[in-house]
Design a protein around this motif. Structure first.
Motif, short mmCIF file in Angstrom:
data_model
loop_
_atom_site.label_atom_id
_atom_site.label_comp_id
_atom_site.label_asym_id
_atom_site.label_seq_id
_atom_site.Cartn_x
_atom_site.Cartn_y
_atom_site.Cartn_z
N GLU A 99 -60.35 -5.74 -8.17
CA GLU A 99 -59.82 -5.90 -9.53
C GLU A 99 -58.63 -4.98 -9.67
O GLU A 99 -58.65 -3.86 -9.14
CB GLU A 99 -60.90 -5.53 -10.56
N ILE A 100 -57.62 -5.42 -10.40
CA ILE A 100 -56.51 -4.52 -10.68
C ILE A 100 -56.44 -4.27 -12.18
O ILE A 100 -56.71 -5.15 -12.99
CB ILE A 100 -55.17 -4.99 -10.09
N ASN A 101 -56.12 -3.02 -12.48
CA ASN A 101 -56.10 -2.54 -13.86
C ASN A 101 -54.67 -2.18 -14.20
O ASN A 101 -54.08 -1.30 -13.58
CB ASN A 101 -57.03 -1.33 -13.99
N LEU A 102 -54.13 -2.87 -15.20
CA LEU A 102 -52.76 -2.61 -15.67
C LEU A 102 -52.84 -1.70 -16.89
O LEU A 102 -53.88 -1.64 -17.55
CB LEU A 102 -52.08 -3.93 -16.04
N VAL A 103 -51.75 -1.01 -17.18
CA VAL A 103 -51.82 -0.11 -18.32
C VAL A 103 -50.51 -0.11 -19.10
O VAL A 103 -49.42 -0.10 -18.53
CB VAL A 103 -52.23 1.32 -17.89
#
Lengths: 313, 313
Positions: A99-103
């Motif tokens: 999973e990739i988490n953007l901010v």
């Protein structure tokens, strides 16, 4: 407080990323891998294992690829990577992130300080990443930093936070984290915002990220839980922190949160003694004490021997 | 959370007694007096200003008489003294204490370790003190230590706690403190016990005393408040502690509690900036950092300047 299994509280452990990123001492890649593997053995189903940002920006995490490739993948565990842009997403997916988490910050000022771009530029970048990620077996999460307050701007308009959540969903990002980046949330505000967010997405897709900067981390967790939230970020030992609050606590402490859950009968699936043992090794690894309380005090059930003078009496 | 004035939360400041009693560094009498006077100026209406115990048992507080005689009494402030026995009560009353606070543990083992007598002997002593105090203009409070757990015995039978409360009331002691002496309480238990206690005495006569040993101090305050409790002990800076949890936090931190109340709109009548300024002087006075968070992080409204690079942009 309902204690049925369906009420399980999911802890996403973020020490390997949000905890280590501000540590001045270099943590060897093998120690990072051992940390992530220890966490998966302790029962976590979600671990933010690293980030793929510029090594100049965050040198402490420059070995993201080696960490992701070195960990002993455990079935049922989602290994998450934080990424700032398309290049980071490409690196994370190549390294095997689940999973990739953007901010992006709700505050324009904080987004410029933290991400060095406007919110509009961040959102445009998210669109590119979504398009790229759609061709790979990876899930997506995006964080709304400074949801509960900004150290530069103060209170953030709640409508704006909810509009950003809706924007993320419309972009095709199904999972959202609401982050109290510098520990400004209070439980009344948390109940209100969580209730509004849960009108937009299911509890299984919403993560709350609290800091204990002003001592309210666990207060806010319970308020969010009571409002229906079920997924929370936390860091072993309470690692992490905020450059705007020197000496103050960072992320909420995982073992303190799990201890609270154990005491009130909320299931987490996490092995607290294993976690405490891991936390007690952090000072040697990092060269300083950590903020967590339960690792110092022990669990309630770790009783003390009756003083000898009383036994003799 | 109701925010009407009738819902005011009363903070009883205990740093001068429960905070200082375990400090290894001698705090000069003039500094103790300045501490108490600073607290009354900050708006506290109840201050536990000292104890009258054997100077051998607690040398740090051996100057109780001088402190009580030296403070600048402020109208409307109740100055409380902890006393272990009749002799202590006589000394406290002679020194001008407005209220004396007696203490017994719900746990027999802890009472023997802490007070060096059985619970039965403690209660017999309370009877003597009540008879003596009746002839003087002083009010009475008694504490049930280890209400929420004992470090030797573990969980304490809740019926026993409530029986002790009823026993105190029957003895003629109208005010009662339920104390989480070593930080073992959880919010579900707190709600249950506070609800039961408030069937025996009014909220104006019940004090909750929480420690933050396992990070749950403010969680437990909110649970107790929601169950109807309105009076809480707290210590400036989070001073105090527990010999069974080295390195762990002590009493809940007053400025962190007042900050919470300010943020959610619960009136305390206490001047938070004044309190933060006092807390920031504690490390110099005591020679070590203190656990409180808000004094390190500042209030939410203490915003940071926007970085110059962004202003130029």
């Amino acid at each position: 407080m309902n204690t049925s299994h369906s009420e399980r509280l999911i802890v996403q452990e973020v020490a390997p990323r949000d905890g280590l990123q501000i540590e001045p001492t270099w943590v060897a890649t093998t120690d990072k891998i051992a940390l992530v593997d220890g966490l998966s053995q302790a029962g976590f189903t979600r671990i933010e294992a690293g980030s793929f940002v510029s090594p100049k920006a965050i040198p402490a995490l420059r070995d993201g690829e080696e960490v992701f490739r070195g960990i002993a993948r455990r079935a049922g565990v989602t290994y998450v990577a934080l990424v700032p842009n398309l290049k980071g997403a490409q690196r994370a997916i190549a390294a095997g992130a689940d999973e990739i988490n953007l901010v992006m910050s709700a505050s324009q000022t904080h987004n410029r300080a933290n991400m060095r771009m406007s919110c509009e530029a961040s959102l445009a970048g998210f669109g590119e990443i979504v398009a790229f990620a759609a061709r790979h077996p990876v899930s997506l999460n995006a964080t709304v930093a400074t949801t509960f307050g900004c150290p530069f701007e103060g209170r953030i308009d709640e409508d704006r936070v909810l509009e950003i959540v809706a924007h993320y969903l419309a972009l095709g990002i199904p999972n959202v984290t609401l982050a109290d980046t510098t520990g400004m949330a209070n439980p009344v505000q948390v109940r209100r915002i969580v209730t509004r967010a849960l009108a937009l997405l299911p509890a299984s897709a919403l993560t709350l990220h609290f800091h204990n900067t002003r001592g309210l981390g666990l207060v806010n967790v319970l308020a969010a839980y009571e409002a229906g939230a079920r997924r929370f970020d936390a860091a072993l030992g309470g690692l992490g922190g905020c450059p705007f609050a020197p000496g103050a606590s960072g992320n909420i402490c995982t073992e303190d949160l799990v201890n609270l859950c154990d005491e009130v009968g909320i299931d987490t699936g996490i092995d607290l003694p294993h976690l405490i043992a891991m936390s007690r090794r952090l000072p040697a690894l990092l060269g300083h004490e950590v903020p967590g309380q339960v690792a110092k005090a022990g669990r309630n059930c770790d009783l003390h021997p009756v003083p000898a003078a009383l036994q003799a009496a």
